[in-house]
Design a protein around this motif. Structure first.
Motif, PDB file in Angstrom:
ATOM      1  N   VAL A  33       0.853  -1.199   0.000  1.00 41.77           N
ATOM      2  CA  VAL A  33       0.000   0.000   0.000  1.00 41.77           C
ATOM      3  C   VAL A  33       0.887   1.246   0.000  1.00 41.77           C
ATOM      4  O   VAL A  33       0.644   2.195  -0.762  1.00 41.77           O
ATOM      5  N   ASN A  34       1.925   1.227   0.845  1.00 38.68           N
ATOM      6  CA  ASN A  34       2.824   2.387   0.911  1.00 38.68           C
ATOM      7  C   ASN A  34       3.462   2.663  -0.454  1.00 38.68           C
ATOM      8  O   ASN A  34       3.569   3.810  -0.888  1.00 38.68           O
ATOM      9  N   GLU A  35       3.855   1.591  -1.127  1.00 35.45           N
ATOM     10  CA  GLU A  35       4.493   1.747  -2.448  1.00 35.45           C
ATOM     11  C   GLU A  35       3.477   2.296  -3.468  1.00 35.45           C
ATOM     12  O   GLU A  35       3.803   3.191  -4.256  1.00 35.45           O
ATOM     13  N   LEU A  36       2.270   1.781  -3.430  1.00 33.56           N
ATOM     14  CA  LEU A  36       1.248   2.275  -4.362  1.00 33.56           C
ATOM     15  C   LEU A  36       0.979   3.763  -4.104  1.00 33.56           C
ATOM     16  O   LEU A  36       0.867   4.557  -5.050  1.00 33.56           O
ATOM     17  N   GLU A  37       0.887   4.146  -2.849  1.00 40.01           N
ATOM     18  CA  GLU A  37       0.624   5.560  -2.523  1.00 40.01           C
ATOM     19  C   GLU A  37       1.783   6.446  -3.002  1.00 40.01           C
ATOM     20  O   GLU A  37       1.569   7.534  -3.529  1.00 40.01           O
ATOM     21  N   ARG A  38       2.998   5.952  -2.835  1.00 41.01           N
ATOM     22  CA  ARG A  38       4.168   6.728  -3.283  1.00 41.01           C
ATOM     23  C   ARG A  38       4.142   6.892  -4.810  1.00 41.01           C
ATOM     24  O   ARG A  38       4.312   7.984  -5.344  1.00 41.01           O
ATOM     25  N   ARG A  39       3.869   5.788  -5.497  1.00 40.81           N
ATOM     26  CA  ARG A  39       3.830   5.824  -6.971  1.00 40.81           C
ATOM     27  C   ARG A  39       2.729   6.750  -7.469  1.00 40.81           C
ATOM     28  O   ARG A  39       2.905   7.496  -8.437  1.00 40.81           O
ATOM     29  N   ALA A  40       1.570   6.681  -6.804  1.00 40.32           N
ATOM     30  CA  ALA A  40       0.434   7.498  -7.271  1.00 40.32           C
ATOM     31  C   ALA A  40       0.714   8.984  -7.053  1.00 40.32           C
ATOM     32  O   ALA A  40       0.417   9.810  -7.930  1.00 40.32           O
ATOM     33  N   ALA A  41       1.307   9.327  -5.897  1.00 41.74           N
ATOM     34  CA  ALA A  41       1.614  10.735  -5.635  1.00 41.74           C
ATOM     35  C   ALA A  41       2.571  11.267  -6.698  1.00 41.74           C
ATOM     36  O   ALA A  41       2.369  12.352  -7.257  1.00 41.74           O
ATOM     37  N   GLU A  42       3.569  10.460  -7.011  1.00 38.39           N
ATOM     38  CA  GLU A  42       4.558  10.874  -8.020  1.00 38.39           C
ATOM     39  C   GLU A  42       3.888  11.032  -9.389  1.00 38.39           C
ATOM     40  O   GLU A  42       4.068  12.026 -10.079  1.00 38.39           O
ATOM     41  N   LEU A  43       3.064  10.052  -9.724  1.00 41.75           N
ATOM     42  CA  LEU A  43       2.366  10.071 -11.015  1.00 41.75           C
ATOM     43  C   LEU A  43       1.496  11.315 -11.158  1.00 41.75           C
ATOM     44  O   LEU A  43       1.358  11.878 -12.242  1.00 41.75           O
ATOM     45  N   LEU A  44       0.893  11.750 -10.048  1.00 40.35           N
ATOM     46  CA  LEU A  44      -0.078  12.847 -10.098  1.00 40.35           C
ATOM     47  C   LEU A  44       0.541  14.207  -9.781  1.00 40.35           C
ATOM     48  O   LEU A  44      -0.173  15.201  -9.713  1.00 40.35           O
ATOM     49  N   GLY A  45       1.857  14.225  -9.550  1.00 42.66           N
ATOM     50  CA  GLY A  45       2.511  15.500  -9.263  1.00 42.66           C
ATOM     51  C   GLY A  45       2.051  16.098  -7.945  1.00 42.66           C
ATOM     52  O   GLY A  45       1.977  17.315  -7.800  1.00 42.66           O
ATOM     53  N   GLN A  46       1.743  15.240  -6.981  1.00 48.07           N
ATOM     54  CA  GLN A  46       1.273  15.693  -5.669  1.00 48.07           C
ATOM     55  C   GLN A  46       2.193  15.159  -4.581  1.00 48.07           C
ATOM     56  O   GLN A  46       2.943  14.206  -4.806  1.00 48.07           O
ATOM     57  N   GLU A  47       2.120  15.732  -3.386  1.00 50.66           N
ATOM     58  CA  GLU A  47       3.033  15.309  -2.311  1.00 50.66           C
ATOM     59  C   GLU A  47       2.716  13.920  -1.790  1.00 50.66           C
ATOM     60  O   GLU A  47       3.596  13.121  -1.510  1.00 50.66           O
ATOM     61  N   GLU A  48       1.419  13.656  -1.615  1.00 48.93           N
ATOM     62  CA  GLU A  48       1.033  12.367  -1.016  1.00 48.93           C
ATOM     63  C   GLU A  48      -0.242  11.847  -1.660  1.00 48.93           C
ATOM     64  O   GLU A  48      -1.038  12.620  -2.188  1.00 48.93           O
ATOM     65  N   ALA A  49      -0.434  10.544  -1.521  1.00 45.83           N
ATOM     66  CA  ALA A  49      -1.695   9.949  -1.992  1.00 45.83           C
ATOM     67  C   ALA A  49      -2.162   8.957  -0.929  1.00 45.83           C
ATOM     68  O   ALA A  49      -1.355   8.395  -0.191  1.00 45.83           O
ATOM     69  N   VAL A  50      -3.472   8.776  -0.863  1.00 50.08           N
ATOM     70  CA  VAL A  50      -4.073   7.866   0.123  1.00 50.08           C
ATOM     71  C   VAL A  50      -4.902   6.832  -0.634  1.00 50.08           C
ATOM     72  O   VAL A  50      -5.765   7.193  -1.453  1.00 50.08           O
ATOM     73  N   PHE A  51      -4.633   5.563  -0.353  1.00 46.69           N
ATOM     74  CA  PHE A  51      -5.336   4.453  -1.012  1.00 46.69           C
ATOM     75  C   PHE A  51      -6.699   4.239  -0.361  1.00 46.69           C
ATOM     76  O   PHE A  51      -6.791   4.149   0.873  1.00 46.69           O
ATOM     77  N   VAL A  52      -7.734   4.176  -1.154  1.00 47.15           N
ATOM     78  CA  VAL A  52      -9.099   3.936  -0.647  1.00 47.15           C
ATOM     79  C   VAL A  52      -9.778   2.890  -1.543  1.00 47.15           C
ATOM     80  O   VAL A  52      -9.300   2.606  -2.634  1.00 47.15           O
ATOM     81  N   PRO A  53     -10.889   2.316  -1.077  1.00 48.22           N
ATOM     82  CA  PRO A  53     -11.508   1.239  -1.877  1.00 48.22           C
ATOM     83  C   PRO A  53     -12.126   1.704  -3.205  1.00 48.22           C
ATOM     84  O   PRO A  53     -12.124   0.951  -4.170  1.00 48.22           O
ATOM     85  N   THR A  54     -12.705   2.914  -3.241  1.00 46.32           N
ATOM     86  CA  THR A  54     -13.428   3.330  -4.458  1.00 46.32           C
ATOM     87  C   THR A  54     -13.162   4.793  -4.791  1.00 46.32           C
ATOM     88  O   THR A  54     -12.806   5.594  -3.916  1.00 46.32           O
ATOM     89  N   ALA A  55     -13.424   5.132  -6.048  1.00 45.53           N
ATOM     90  CA  ALA A  55     -13.257   6.528  -6.474  1.00 45.53           C
ATOM     91  C   ALA A  55     -14.335   7.407  -5.843  1.00 45.53           C
ATOM     92  O   ALA A  55     -14.113   8.596  -5.609  1.00 45.53           O
ATOM     93  N   THR A  56     -15.495   6.836  -5.562  1.00 47.71           N
ATOM     94  CA  THR A  56     -16.528   7.621  -4.878  1.00 47.71           C
ATOM     95  C   THR A  56     -15.998   8.056  -3.508  1.00 47.71           C
ATOM     96  O   THR A  56     -16.113   9.228  -3.128  1.00 47.71           O
ATOM     97  N   MET A  57     -15.394   7.119  -2.785  1.00 48.87           N
ATOM     98  CA  MET A  57     -14.861   7.485  -1.468  1.00 48.87           C
ATOM     99  C   MET A  57     -13.739   8.513  -1.610  1.00 48.87           C
ATOM    100  O   MET A  57     -13.652   9.466  -0.813  1.00 48.87           O
ATOM    101  N   ALA A  58     -12.903   8.355  -2.615  1.00 41.43           N
ATOM    102  CA  ALA A  58     -11.814   9.319  -2.835  1.00 41.43           C
ATOM    103  C   ALA A  58     -12.384  10.716  -3.064  1.00 41.43           C
ATOM    104  O   ALA A  58     -11.927  11.697  -2.477  1.00 41.43           O
ATOM    105  N   ASN A  59     -13.396  10.812  -3.917  1.00 43.20           N
ATOM    106  CA  ASN A  59     -14.022  12.126  -4.176  1.00 43.20           C
ATOM    107  C   ASN A  59     -14.624  12.711  -2.911  1.00 43.20           C
ATOM    108  O   ASN A  59     -14.449  13.891  -2.600  1.00 43.20           O
ATOM    109  N   GLU A  60     -15.345  11.880  -2.189  1.00 44.13           N
ATOM    110  CA  GLU A  60     -16.055  12.388  -1.006  1.00 44.13           C
ATOM    111  C   GLU A  60     -15.081  12.847   0.075  1.00 44.13           C
ATOM    112  O   GLU A  60     -15.294  13.853   0.739  1.00 44.13           O
ATOM    113  N   ILE A  61     -14.004  12.085   0.253  1.00 46.06           N
ATOM    114  CA  ILE A  61     -12.990  12.489   1.236  1.00 46.06           C
ATOM    115  C   ILE A  61     -12.343  13.803   0.782  1.00 46.06           C
ATOM    116  O   ILE A  61     -12.149  14.718   1.585  1.00 46.06           O
ATOM    117  N   ALA A  62     -12.043  13.892  -0.512  1.00 45.62           N
ATOM    118  CA  ALA A  62     -11.405  15.119  -1.023  1.00 45.62           C
ATOM    119  C   ALA A  62     -12.280  16.341  -0.748  1.00 45.62           C
ATOM    120  O   ALA A  62     -11.805  17.359  -0.235  1.00 45.62           O
TER     121      ALA A  62
END
Ligand SMILES: Cc1ncc(COP(=O)(O)O)c(C=O)c1O
Length: 332
Positions: A21-50
């Motif tokens: 999970v830590n590796e996926l979060e690191r890769r995603a943050a880098e991919l998206l040009g952001q400092e950090e990323a948080v892994f969640v089960p669904t994109a709906t949850m990601a949107n709502e948390i954001a």
């Protein structure tokens, strides 16, 4: 991907001890040009948390009227963040800085809900998987910054937009406060999504993830699918796009109402309403022919899409069966 899932190194994700999970979060943050990323089960949850990280209850959210966060998350922005939602009309899912400048509301401290967040979707689902040109995003974000508004990118299909436009994902997503990407769509994972942003916002997002019930245990078994997908399933999105284009052209040539200009990524919208057919009726006829399309927010408009389990033969079959199911006569 199954092999990566089976052999994943895991740990307690809630304690941030799952290396995958830590590796996926690191890769995603880098991919998206952001400092950090948080892994969640669904994109709906990601949107709502954001949205919740960016606002206070009683604030206002501006989004395009057919955006997923307004139409398909069961009122989540109101339920989870107490946001008042303000839909705006878009063309191909897009709206310009002038719209925000005209609509933005400042609070008087007592009556008026202040506009706080502008959210956009790229690719835009309901308009047929359309891509926002980078200059338009940059102009909108700059206008929002001037108005001191936060910006969220629902990039559930951001990698489709990146591959279709040739613009790196970090360039598209890096200027937003928060960004969602989904692993379970074109990337082919069984589940998973990420929300990304600054370290400060992501600290808030981690707390909310726990409150939403999204903090997991040995989640590396699914994060491994995400890491695999980032390595193997991104560039191949171009194949899905090429197949969607071939499907659209084949259907159009057979007389099926398809707007070829709309086809920029992996979606093909079919306007069965213009054939005098009701959407539900058309879906049933298509199912009889063994073709699975889905509905859209637009009455009488259906959606076909390509993904990694759809090959050239499937596309040929669809080009043959869809006109038959819809009773369309081949063009002369
Ligand atoms: C643009 C967009 N955002 C978010 C989502 C939500 O994805 P999930 O089903 O992973 O919650 C979808 C799903 O189709 C979507 O199209």
């Amino acid at each position: 991907m199954r092999q990566a899932i089976a052999t994943a190194e895991v740990g307690d994700e809630q304690r941030r001890e799952d290396p995958t999970v830590n590796e996926l979060e690191r890769r995603a943050a880098e991919l998206l040009g952001q400092e950090e990323a948080v892994f969640v089960p669904t994109a709906t949850m990601a949107n709502e948390i954001a949205l919740r990280t960016l606002s206070e209850p009683g604030d206002e959210l501006i989004a395009e009227e057919n955006a997923h966060i307004l139409l398909a998350e069961l009122g989540g922005p109101a339920v989870h963040a107490g946001l008042m939602t303000r839909p705006v009309h878009g063309e191909a899912g897009r709206f310009g800085p002038d719209v925000v400048q005209r609509m933005v509301r400042r609070t008087d401290g007592t009556h008026i809900p202040p506009t706080r967040i502008v959210a956009i979707e790229n690719t835009h689902n309901a308009s047929g998987g359309r891509v926002w040109p980078l200059e338009e995003i940059q102009a909108l974000v700059a206008a929002c910054r001037e108005l001191e508004l936060s910006v969220h990118l629902d990039g559930a299909r951001l990698l489709n937009a990146s591959v279709a436009s040739g613009v790196p994902a970090a360039e598209i997503a890096g200027d937003f406060d928060t960004v969602t990407i989904c692993l379970s769509k074109g990337l082919g994972c069984p589940l998973g999504a990420l929300v990304a942003g600054s370290a400060e916002l992501m600290a808030k997002a981690r707390r909310l993830k726990h409150q939403f019930g999204g903090a997991m245990r040995q989640a590396g078994i699914v994060a491994a699918a995400g890491v695999y997908a980032l390595d193997h399933n991104v560039e191949r999105l171009a194949d899905d796009h090429a197949r969607a284009r071939r499907l659209a052209e084949g259907l159009h040539a057979a007389g099926v109402p398809v707007n070829l200009e709309q086809v920029e990524t992996n979606f093909v919208q079919v306007d069965v309403g213009t054939l005098g057919l009701d959407g539900a009726d058309a879906l049933a006829r298509l199912a009889e022919q063994g073709v699975g399309l889905s509905s859209t927010p637009h009455p009488g408009v259906l959606r076909a899409l390509t993904h990694l389990d759809v090959d050239d033969e499937d596309v040929d079959g669809a080009i043959e069966r869809i006109p038959k199911a819809l009773g369309v006569l081949a063009r002369a």
